[in-house]
Scaffold this active site. Structure first.
Site, mmCIF file in Angstrom:
data_model
loop_
_atom_site.group_PDB
_atom_site.id
_atom_site.type_symbol
_atom_site.label_atom_id
_atom_site.label_comp_id
_atom_site.label_asym_id
_atom_site.label_seq_id
_atom_site.Cartn_x
_atom_site.Cartn_y
_atom_site.Cartn_z
ATOM 1 N N PHE A 95 0.862 -1.171 0.000
ATOM 2 C CA PHE A 95 0.000 0.000 0.000
ATOM 3 C C PHE A 95 0.913 1.239 0.000
ATOM 4 C CE2 PHE A 95 -2.661 3.160 2.297
ATOM 5 C CZ PHE A 95 -3.631 3.292 1.312
ATOM 6 N N ASP A 166 6.869 -3.489 8.199
ATOM 7 C CA ASP A 166 5.490 -3.075 7.951
ATOM 8 C C ASP A 166 4.623 -4.338 8.033
ATOM 9 O OD1 ASP A 166 3.031 -2.260 7.051
ATOM 10 O OD2 ASP A 166 3.818 -0.932 5.496
ATOM 11 N N HIS A 169 -0.343 -6.225 7.171
ATOM 12 C CA HIS A 169 -1.110 -7.386 6.686
ATOM 13 C C HIS A 169 -0.897 -8.611 7.561
ATOM 14 C CE1 HIS A 169 -0.966 -5.903 2.176
ATOM 15 N NE2 HIS A 169 -1.476 -5.015 3.009
ATOM 16 N N GLN A 192 -6.920 -0.609 10.247
ATOM 17 C CA GLN A 192 -7.869 -0.019 9.295
ATOM 18 C C GLN A 192 -8.946 -1.060 8.974
ATOM 19 O OE1 GLN A 192 -7.403 -1.277 5.961
ATOM 20 N NE2 GLN A 192 -8.938 -0.021 4.935
ATOM 21 N N LYS A 195 -8.343 -4.674 7.682
ATOM 22 C CA LYS A 195 -7.259 -5.484 8.242
ATOM 23 C C LYS A 195 -7.781 -6.617 9.133
ATOM 24 C CE LYS A 195 -4.057 -3.062 6.241
ATOM 25 N NZ LYS A 195 -4.856 -2.146 5.434
ATOM 26 N N ARG A 224 5.583 14.544 25.258
ATOM 27 C CA ARG A 224 5.595 14.444 26.730
ATOM 28 C C ARG A 224 6.644 13.422 27.177
ATOM 29 N NH1 ARG A 224 -0.339 15.133 26.053
ATOM 30 N NH2 ARG A 224 -0.770 17.160 26.961
ATOM 31 N N TYR A 231 1.774 19.478 31.026
ATOM 32 C CA TYR A 231 2.173 20.576 30.148
ATOM 33 C C TYR A 231 3.693 20.676 29.998
ATOM 34 C CZ TYR A 231 -2.688 21.957 29.951
ATOM 35 O OH TYR A 231 -4.032 21.959 29.720
ATOM 36 N N ARG A 241 -2.813 9.572 19.460
ATOM 37 C CA ARG A 241 -3.421 8.643 20.423
ATOM 38 C C ARG A 241 -4.641 7.907 19.877
ATOM 39 N NH1 ARG A 241 -2.288 13.217 23.585
ATOM 40 N NH2 ARG A 241 -4.474 13.822 23.489
#
Ligand SMILES: Cc1ncc(COP(=O)(O)O)c(C=O)c1O
Length: 401
Positions: A95, A166, A169, A192, A195, A224, A231, A241
């Site tokens: 992909f 990767d 799959h 996704q 999958k 962070r 902060y 996230r």
């Protein structure tokens, strides 16, 4: 004798196949629990539990969730220090995200050829692609069949290259009994919609390197620090996230994965047994070192000896007309996409990728998780198309005009 559906004959099948994604009461209950917990975002308990369970299931110490499998690849590259002017070797059969993630971090994708049988990055072509600028290799475990980690890992080690697998799959897949994602510096997975595990969208990185885990987590969480203040931002990051709702769904799916993998294996074996030398389609090659195939796709190849001149696209059309769903394929290798006319890349000769992209087609979840009858209907449709291959050649010639 009834003709092919593409020529106006009756379709072999009119009933629907299985709907993907598969879900049941366990997913509903998990989703409801996360919903009622009130903590929908912000690394809630479900996210942390999922990260721990998924990384353990992939022989890795750390899991870092992300919004999707494109951004998880980018996060891996950035955490490994890959950036402008660096070259990253990628296969052209994947992909587009495998290559665009490299561009997005300012680096240069270098396309090396695939192995003619496994369709994964060919280690000898990857070796030929190495230059003084090369910093990383991204092998894709295409279709769920692990890439040749026996050759790729020593190659990377010899040249001091980062390896980012990767695994979009390849949930649960393994090479020599070791889970994919655990060989490289990072393994990157996608959740996704299509999958083998899905929350609609989503992604995760796995690694066993504590420093890389911290960098990736920090990048995904606005720079962070693990025990820093809300902060306090120590480095440039972003927000990747995953939500608790997605994680809850994914935990339920992870539990179901072994049963589904067994079903995929059973159906793939039946399909392979049904595709003999006389068929117009050849069964996929499975390397014996693949001890667990993810079977995201069941990749078949046109038997060009059986019917020279017939195009893959015509066979796909004919199978869809017979009622076989989601028969699909990559139309061409990635580097042929228009975007690469305007973005830097380097290209090695890729004759295997060119040929594969013309001759291969695949079946997906709806068949691989279907019943024996479903699989037999697919084989029946392939047999029918095989019987009428000469007629299909006429359609082929007409469409080509
Ligand atoms: C091989 C491969 N890599 C990366 C991705 C990107 O994943 P996502 O769609 O979650 O961004 C995909 C998925 O579509 C893929 O198939």
């Amino acid at each position: 004798m009834p003709s092919l559906a593409i020529l106006g004959g009756p379709a072999l099948r009119n009933r629907p196949f299985l709907q993907w994604p598969v879900f049941d009461a366990a997913d509903r209950a998990a989703l409801l629990r996360a919903f009622e917990s009130g903590q929908w975002g912000g690394y809630g308990a479900a996210v942390q539990q999922f990260e721990a369970e998924f990384s353990k299931a992939h022989d890795s110490l750390y899991g870092i969730t992300a919004a999707n499998g494109t951004l998880s690849l980018e996060a891996a590259l950035i955490s490994c220090g890959i950036g402008p002017e660096d070259e990253v070797i990628v296969p052209p059969i994947s992909f587009v995200a495998t290559a665009t993630a490299v561009l997005r971090v300012g680096a240069i994708p270098v396309f090396a050829d695939i192995d003619a049988r496994s369709y994964n990055l060919d280690p000898s072509s990857a070796a030929a692609a190495i230059s003084p600028r090369t910093k990383a290799i991204i092998p894709v475990h295409f279709a769920g069949h692990a890439a040749d980690m026996d050759d790729l890992m020593p190659l990377a080690a010899h040249h001091g290259l980062v390896v980012i697998e990767d695994c979009a799959h390849a949930h649960g897949a393994s090479w020599r009994s070791r889970k994919v994602g655990s060989f490289g510096n990072f393994g990157s997975f996608s959740f996704q919609q299509s999958k083998n595990m899905t929350a609609g969208e989503g992604g995760i990185l796995v690694t066993s390197d504590p420093k890389l885990a911290e960098l990736a987590w920090s990048y995904a969480n606005q720079g962070r620090a693990p025990h820093g203040a809300w902060y306090q931002h120590d480095r440039l990051g972003t927000n990747l996230r995953l939500t608790s709702l997605q994680s809850a769904l994914l935990r339920a799916q992870l539990e179901r994965l072994p049963t589904q993998m067994a079903k995929r294996k059973e159906n793939a074996a039946r399909l392979r047994a049904g595709l003999d030398a006389s068929s117009i389609l050849c069964a996929p090659y499975f390397d014996p070192r693949v001890t667990g195939h993810g079977l995201h796709l069941f990749v078949m190849r046109l038997n060009t000896q059986r019917c020279p001149g017939l195009s893959r696209d015509r066979v796909v059309e004919a199978l869809i007309a017979e009622g076989i769903p989601s028969v699909s394929h990559y139309p061409y290798p990635l580097y042929r996409n228009k975007l690469f006319q305007n973005h830097r890349h380097r290209l090695l000769p890729c004759p295997n990728a060119e040929q594969m992209a013309q001759e291969c087609l695949w079946l997906t979840n709806d068949v691989l998780l279907g019943s024996t009858d479903d699989v037999d209907d697919v084989l029946g449709a392939i047999a029918k198309v095989t019987r009428f291959a000469e007629e299909l050649l006429v359609v082929n010639a007409e469409r080509a005009q």
